[in-house]
Every structure is written in structure tokens, then in C-alpha cells.
Design an enzyme around this catalytic site. Structure first.
Site, short mmCIF file in Angstrom:
data_model
loop_
_atom_site.label_atom_id
_atom_site.label_comp_id
_atom_site.label_asym_id
_atom_site.label_seq_id
_atom_site.Cartn_x
_atom_site.Cartn_y
_atom_site.Cartn_z
N SER A 65 64.18 57.73 -13.75
CA SER A 65 64.36 56.39 -14.45
C SER A 65 64.18 55.42 -13.39
CB SER A 65 65.50 56.16 -15.36
OG SER A 65 65.74 57.40 -15.98
C1 LIG Z 1 64.71 61.08 -17.85
S1 LIG Z 1 64.73 62.78 -17.16
C2 LIG Z 1 66.03 62.69 -16.33
C3 LIG Z 1 65.96 61.87 -15.09
C4 LIG Z 1 66.75 62.63 -13.77
N1 LIG Z 1 68.02 62.03 -14.46
C5 LIG Z 1 66.59 62.00 -12.64
O1 LIG Z 1 67.22 61.11 -11.69
O2 LIG Z 1 65.40 62.19 -11.96
C6 LIG Z 1 65.15 63.37 -18.86
C7 LIG Z 1 65.38 64.92 -18.54
O3 LIG Z 1 66.11 65.30 -19.45
C8 LIG Z 1 65.68 66.59 -19.86
N2 LIG Z 1 66.11 67.33 -20.97
C9 LIG Z 1 65.59 67.09 -22.21
N3 LIG Z 1 66.48 67.96 -22.85
C10 LIG Z 1 67.31 68.46 -22.53
C11 LIG Z 1 68.34 69.27 -22.92
N4 LIG Z 1 68.48 69.47 -24.22
N5 LIG Z 1 69.24 69.98 -21.98
C12 LIG Z 1 69.19 69.60 -20.73
N6 LIG Z 1 68.03 68.93 -20.32
C13 LIG Z 1 67.46 68.26 -20.95
C14 LIG Z 1 64.42 66.75 -19.43
O4 LIG Z 1 63.55 68.03 -19.41
C15 LIG Z 1 64.05 66.00 -18.37
O5 LIG Z 1 63.93 66.33 -17.19
#
Ligand SMILES: C[S@@+](CC[C@H](N)C(=O)[O-])C[C@H]1O[C@@H](n2cnc3c(N)ncnc32)[C@H](O)[C@@H]1O
Length: 368
Positions: A65
């Protein structure tokens, strides 16, 4: 902290029209560095990894983000040394590293659903000198083996009514739970709940945030054009509305309408006739209901817009009723709303937890 230590060599960055464009660190190091140091989201995965760089698609499934949003969310989370922290959505591991720097890495647990991303994040964190617990799995279940938590932060969005109940159940008294939250109609806001340590949490909407959804809560894609075609072939006669479609498709009105228009999504098509006409489509996939409003120059001048509706749900009528509710309640901004989560269900309210706008019963997984 250098975000570059967590960003892969091959990334995508959205162009002005929101289409991810590939960038390679070796081929264009200055472009890569400008993206990494800029206040911009960086897409690190498309289509769960099925679209391989430099191919591109509109379906980003992991990203880092923009730093200003990361900072704002960490500020709202108010992490202090020693806090037991749960992060859902490890992604690149950048936010995990910041959490470690604030809380101490032996108390941070981060969960990522995608195993390839987990491996990469673990390696990034290791190289940067952090040792949090990084788990692969569905973050909706929380991390019971590491609970209770003083802080819970999701970096993937929750659909209204579906805050995973384990996040509340695993929260200590006074814990802060911060999550991007949205409806099919409006993505989205952030919700900041305080847990009472007995399975309940309550708190306000605190700001805007547009995140990709938790994997199990993703919207079904690709139906807008099908329903738009269905409307065209049905050849239903136009009605006239004086509700300006531009007033309801974004901002606080869209947020409020999204609370009322259950599972209704929207999309806008620009310049559909090469004469500057935009079309706002409201659609509900399970019932094949749709409403389309044309925003022509003539309609704008007259303040009267042609609407066509098909399906068992009269979506424009619903939108009109929801808009009337918003007007009657003094056009409340999104930050006047709040959420209560209990074992029995979830409620969104306006100004006061007693003034409930919408209730969702506990879901099977939420109640587990
Ligand atoms: C916007 S990205 C996260 C960014 C991260 N915090 C960073 O600093 O790079 C959202 C992430 O949530 C993960 N995600 C989606 N659904 C999820 C779930 N049910 N449990 C864990 N992770 C999940 C996705 O695979 C993705 O990598």
C-alpha cells in the site's frame, strides 16, 4: 525503513487510468526506485500469480500500500512496545517489519493466505533483521495459538457484515482492531473497533481506504457488462429520475447507500456513444437485476436522467429510497457511522450505537 528492501524486482504500478504497468528494476532502475520511494501503491501480484510479469491484468491480488496510508493506519492502531499484534495480509512483509519496529518482533504474528508470498515475505523480513511469526493460512481464523492480541490489523478489506469473529474473540480487553471495510457499492472505509475482552467490540468509521478484499470475500467479477447487455436486449422503456447519478456514485452518499443496497454493485462506463454520455450501472448478480442511468449533456442541463430497470429488484427505486434516508438524516459523513460486533451479529449505526442502520446476523464461520 527502506520500502525497497521488501519490494520485488518486477512490479506493476498503475497508470493514470488505473491499469497496472510492468516495471523491471534491472531494465529501468530509476523508474523502479521512483515507484518504491513514491507515495504510491505497488502491485506485486496479479490473479493470484497466474498472470506472470510482464503480462498484466486489472486484477491485483497483492500489493504494498502507499506509505502515507500505511503510516496513517499504524497511527490509528497505536502500537506500543510489547503489544501482541496480529496482522492479516503479510504481502511483502513491509508493514510487518514496521509493526516489529514498534512492538518488538517476538510479539508480532502475521498471516498470509498465499504460500509463495509468505515465503518471500519471510525472506525479506529475515534479511531486514526481523523475526516475527509469519504463518500461511486464512487470516479470517485469526491465530488462536498466539492469542490473545492487543492489536489486530487487517490489510485486506472486509465486506460489511463479515468482520471475522475470531478477530474479536482473540482480542484482549481494550484491544484495537483496525480493518478496511466496504460494501459491494462503496470500497471503502476503515473501521477502528475497541474490544471488551468478552467477545464484543465497538467503534467508529475513521477514514477512507480502498483495499483488495479478503480472499474468501472477493466479489464475483465480470458481470457488469453481461447485465448491461441484458438491459439493452430487454429493451425496457426509460423512466425519468431527477436524482443526479453523479451524486450517489462516490463519497459519503455512496457509502451510506451501500449500507442500504444489499449486495448491489456499481460501475460507470464513460463516453459510451462518443458524444460524452456516461452510464452508471447498478447491478445485483444473484437476481440478475440491473438499473442503468444515462448521464447525457442534455440530461445534465435539464436535471432529468433516463433510467432503465430490469429484474425482481428495482435497483434505482432502492437507490432513491436510500438517498432519501441519507438526506433525511442530514447527509451524514462516513465518519458519523460506527460498527458493533458481538457473537450474535454485526450492526452499523449512525452517531450512536443505539441508532442502528443495518444488522447482519452472525455467519456460520463468524460464530465458530
Ligand atoms: C494489500 S496486500 C497486503 C500488503 C502488506 N501489508 C504489505 O505491506 O505489503 C493484501 C494481502 O492480503 C492477503 N490476503 C487476502 N486474503 C487473506 C486471508 N484470508 N488471509 C490472509 N491473507 C490474506 C493477500 O494475499 C495480499 O497479500
Amino acid at each position: 525503513m527502506d520500502r525497497g528492501a521488501f519490494i520485488p524486482d518486477r512490479i506493476w504500478v498503475d497508470d493514470a487510468r488505473g491499469r497496472p504497468q510492468p516495471i523491471d528494476r534491472t531494465a529501468t532502475p530509476q523508474q523502479w526506485r521512483a515507484a518504491v520511494d513514491g507515495d504510491t501503491p505497488i502491485v506485486t501480484q496479479l490473479d493470484d500469480g497466474a498472470t506472470v510479469w510482464p503480462a498484466t491484468s486489472l486484477n491485483a491480488t497483492s500489493s504494498a500500500s502507499e506509505p502515507s496510508l500505511v503510516r496513517a493506519m499504524l497511527g490509528a492502531l497505536a502500537v506500543a512496545p510489547g503489544h501482541r499484534v496480529l496482522e492479516i495480509g503479510t504481502g511483502t512483509g513491509f508493514n510487518t517489519a514496521l509493526l516489529c519496529a514498534l512492538a518488538g518482533d517476538d510479539t508480532v504474528t502475521s498471516i498470509e493466505v498465499d504460500p509463495a508470498l509468505t515465503d518471500r515475505a519471510r525472506a525479506n523480513l529475515h534479511r531486514a533483521g526481523y523475526r516475527p511469526t509469519v504463518l500461511t493460512g486464512d487470516g479470517a481464523a485469526g491465530a488462536p495459538s498466539q492469542a490473545p492480541f492487543d492489536r489486530v490489523i487487517a490489510t485486506a478489506a472486509v465486506t460489511a457484515g463479515h468482520i471475522p469473529y475470531p478477530w474479536i474473540a482473540q482480542a484482549s480487553e481494550g484491544a484495537v482492531i483496525l480493518a478496511p471495510w466496504g460494501t459491494a457499492f462503496h470500497n471503502g472505509v476503515q473501521i477502528r473497533l475497541i474490544a471488551d475482552g468478552h467477545g464484543n467490540a465497538v467503534g467508529p468509521v475513521i477514514g477512507a481506504a480502498s483495499f483488495m478484499a479478503l480472499r474468501a470475500q472477493r466479489a464475483v467479477r465480470g458481470h457488469a457488462s453481461r447485465l448491461s447487455d441484458l438491459l439493452d436486449t430487454a429493451a425496457v422503456p426509460s423512466e425519468i429520475t431527477s436524482l443526479d447519478p453523479r451524486e450517489i456514485r462516490s463519497g459519503d452518499a455512496a457509502f451510506a447507500l451501500g449500507l442500504h443496497l444489499a449486495d448491489v454493485a456499481q460501475s460507470t462506463a464513460h463516453d459510451i456513444d462518443d458524444a460524452g454520455t456516461d452510464e452508471l450501472l447498478l447491478y445485483h448478480v444473484p437476481s440478475d437485476s440491473a438499473a442503468a442511468v444515462h448521464i447525457t449533456a442534455q440530461a445534465r442541463a435539464a436535471g432529468h436522467y433516463p433510467v432503465r430497470q430490469i429484474g425482481p429488484r428495482r435497483l434505482w427505486d432502492e437507490a432513491q429510497t436510500a438517498h432519501d434516508w441519507w438526506i433525511d438524516h442530514g447527509r451524514p459523513e462516513r465518519t458519523r457511522f460506527g460498527l458493533t460486533v458481538t457473537r450474535a451479529g454485526q450492526q452499523i449505526w449512525c452517531d450512536d450505537p443505539g441508532a442502528v442502520v443495518r444488522t447482519w446476523p452472525a455467519t456460520a464461520t463468524a460464530a465458530a
